[in-house]
Motif scaffolding. Sequence first.
Motif, mmCIF file in Angstrom:
data_model
loop_
_atom_site.group_PDB
_atom_site.id
_atom_site.type_symbol
_atom_site.label_atom_id
_atom_site.label_comp_id
_atom_site.label_asym_id
_atom_site.label_seq_id
_atom_site.Cartn_x
_atom_site.Cartn_y
_atom_site.Cartn_z
ATOM 1 N N TYR A 62 -28.306 -7.531 -21.682
ATOM 2 C CA TYR A 62 -27.995 -8.033 -22.462
ATOM 3 C C TYR A 62 -28.505 -5.661 -22.840
ATOM 4 N N ALA A 63 -29.271 -5.636 -22.822
ATOM 5 C CA ALA A 63 -29.567 -3.944 -23.227
ATOM 6 C C ALA A 63 -28.139 -3.540 -22.702
ATOM 7 N N PHE A 64 -27.999 -3.267 -21.324
ATOM 8 C CA PHE A 64 -27.235 -2.946 -20.177
ATOM 9 C C PHE A 64 -25.672 -2.429 -21.322
ATOM 10 N N LEU A 65 -25.579 -3.718 -22.093
ATOM 11 C CA LEU A 65 -24.078 -4.504 -23.453
ATOM 12 C C LEU A 65 -24.303 -4.024 -24.220
ATOM 13 N N LEU A 66 -25.500 -3.887 -24.825
ATOM 14 C CA LEU A 66 -25.452 -2.803 -25.729
ATOM 15 C C LEU A 66 -25.364 -1.190 -25.821
ATOM 16 N N ALA A 67 -25.521 -0.582 -24.652
ATOM 17 C CA ALA A 67 -26.068 0.465 -24.384
ATOM 18 C C ALA A 67 -24.320 1.123 -23.699
ATOM 19 N N PHE A 68 -23.782 0.374 -23.120
ATOM 20 C CA PHE A 68 -22.929 0.745 -22.245
ATOM 21 C C PHE A 68 -21.447 0.212 -22.754
ATOM 22 N N GLU A 69 -21.911 -0.875 -23.189
ATOM 23 C CA GLU A 69 -20.161 -1.337 -23.597
ATOM 24 C C GLU A 69 -20.067 -1.458 -25.342
ATOM 25 N N ILE A 70 -20.839 -1.935 -25.984
ATOM 26 C CA ILE A 70 -20.807 -1.867 -27.192
ATOM 27 C C ILE A 70 -21.644 -0.582 -27.999
ATOM 28 N N TYR A 71 -22.266 0.771 -27.651
ATOM 29 C CA TYR A 71 -23.126 1.744 -28.083
ATOM 30 C C TYR A 71 -23.098 1.673 -29.495
ATOM 31 N N ASP A 72 -24.445 0.425 -29.540
ATOM 32 C CA ASP A 72 -25.453 0.214 -29.953
ATOM 33 C C ASP A 72 -26.517 0.723 -29.523
ATOM 34 N N TYR A 73 -26.662 2.085 -28.850
ATOM 35 C CA TYR A 73 -27.524 3.014 -28.774
ATOM 36 C C TYR A 73 -29.328 2.278 -29.592
#
Length: 270
Positions: A145-156
């Motif tokens: 989920y952290a990977f999705l936020l950081a590298f797919e959705i860009y919710d840093y």
Amino acid sequence: MTMNTYSLKNISYLFMLALLLSGAGLIHTKFSPPKIVISKQSEAINVNNELVRLFSSGLERFKSSFLWVTTLIESDVEKYNKRDQNSWMFLRFKSITELDPKFLRAYQFGGKYLSIVKDDLVGAKYIFEKGLSTYPNNYELLFNYAFLLAFEIYDYKNAVIYYKKLTSYPQAPHFLKSLIPKLMYQQQGSLKEVFPIVLSIFNNEPEGTFLKKKLKKDLYAIKAEIDLTCLNNKEFNCDRYDINGDPYIKKGDNFVSPKPFKRYKLFKKN
């Protein structure tokens, strides 16, 4: 009409039929019929979740397992670019997890498959968040989920929260310590604010580790970018030396670093 007339008529019919059949055969061998392709998204059957629950009383685990197996068998790799939570695989994973909210593998596999294979980021986010509501401390769910936020959705901002939590897990990769400040920089956009954070991590890291070397490169890049921006903009009180104590070099109208470096930033998909 005589018998000979009937015979000639029949022969002519047979001759025409033979011509038509040979022509059809020739066309069949020379030309391929058009292929009719129906996407899995169009043909997949997804049932109403309310009806599934209504008629599955006492059989929820069986029904969720059946849907799980059939979904794995029927799974496709066609991208789903819409953001409407209507991809057929998302709807299947949603049904599975509503029938059995403790189906951990459905959350783990479903979220990754929707994100990486189907490119259904909204669906993946829903499945991961639903899984974490039941398994808030599951390492695999947290990491993906952290990977999705950081590298797919860009919710840093939220990615930093989850990556910080992951650093307390013994199986967490060491590079998270260098990734977190980079995510913070992507969120804040200030190299001057992120430099002391990276420096603190660097100072607390044992000598000789790969992370120590990686952080040293990061520190060099951050300081060089700050200093060269200052020097080339002709600002006041600029530092004229890199992190190793070597002076920046004047080339034409601009200053450059004595060592090449990569800009301190995250890779971002187009």
